[in-house]
Design an enzyme around this catalytic site. Sequence first.
Site, short mmCIF file in Angstrom:
data_model
loop_
_atom_site.label_atom_id
_atom_site.label_comp_id
_atom_site.label_asym_id
_atom_site.label_seq_id
_atom_site.Cartn_x
_atom_site.Cartn_y
_atom_site.Cartn_z
N TYR A 22 -2.10 -0.77 10.51
CA TYR A 22 -1.90 -1.28 9.28
C TYR A 22 -0.84 -0.73 8.46
O TYR A 22 0.01 -1.40 7.88
CB TYR A 22 -3.40 -0.99 8.29
CG TYR A 22 -3.25 -1.30 6.94
CD1 TYR A 22 -3.56 -2.40 6.48
CD2 TYR A 22 -3.26 -0.03 5.96
CE1 TYR A 22 -3.52 -2.94 5.21
CE2 TYR A 22 -3.17 -0.48 4.79
CZ TYR A 22 -3.42 -1.72 4.37
OH TYR A 22 -3.51 -2.08 2.78
N SER A 52 0.65 -1.16 -0.11
CA SER A 52 -0.02 -0.17 0.08
C SER A 52 0.83 1.27 -0.09
O SER A 52 1.88 1.33 0.55
CB SER A 52 -0.65 0.01 1.19
OG SER A 52 -1.50 1.31 1.44
#
Length: 245
Positions: A168, A146
């Site tokens: 995350y 990401s």
Amino acid sequence: MSETKTALVTGANKGIGYEIASGLGALGYRVGVGARDEHRRENAVAKLRAAGVDAFGVPLDVTAGQSVTDAAELLERQAGRLDVLVNNAGILGETGPGWVQDPTTLDPGLVRTVVETNVIGVLRVTNAMLPLLRRSASPRIVNVSSAVASLTRQADPDIDVGPVMAAYAPSKTFLNAVTVQYARQFTGTNILINAACPGLVATDFTGFHGPRTPEQGAATAIRLATLPDGGPTGSFFEDGGVIPW
């Protein structure tokens, strides 16, 4: 041994993973649909087959060692080798309002849970599949990361990187670091390994918030999964090119 190339995509029953499987299938790959949920997995396989993809289900929980071992044995029986591994399975972890994971109040157990899937799961699957990958003439490994993994972007006050995500985002930074270590270890071999950023994609993972479709999100991973020999390795890519670490 079959001459048809075989790919395994983890977390492939929906969203970006499904579209990666679909895209590779459209290019002629036989695709293993890795997923925990039997009903969703078999539905995805049926849908892919209806679209002309040579797909088969692979029961796979990346957090469970026996499940991963069983998946490798299934691929051994189905294909005898593996040409592409896409480590797509991942979790966000519990968030507060606005998707925030506040580091000052974060439960360490949440970090542990996220890392178990997003990092250790990738290690577990990759190492189990390596004997099969080594039998391929041109093995490729793609770790779905990401943009929030980029420390350069996170530290730049002029770049909007979204909310604070203290579980995350670091898990994906960790994944990127592991990807580099694999690339170093694979020096002198034919294995190429890279990290792919799909962008902000409208799936259930994001609450269907985001400007990109799952098909768009899958594009970079598909490109990296089909790199020619001598292509880049140990790098981090999005549609527009390399992302700074």
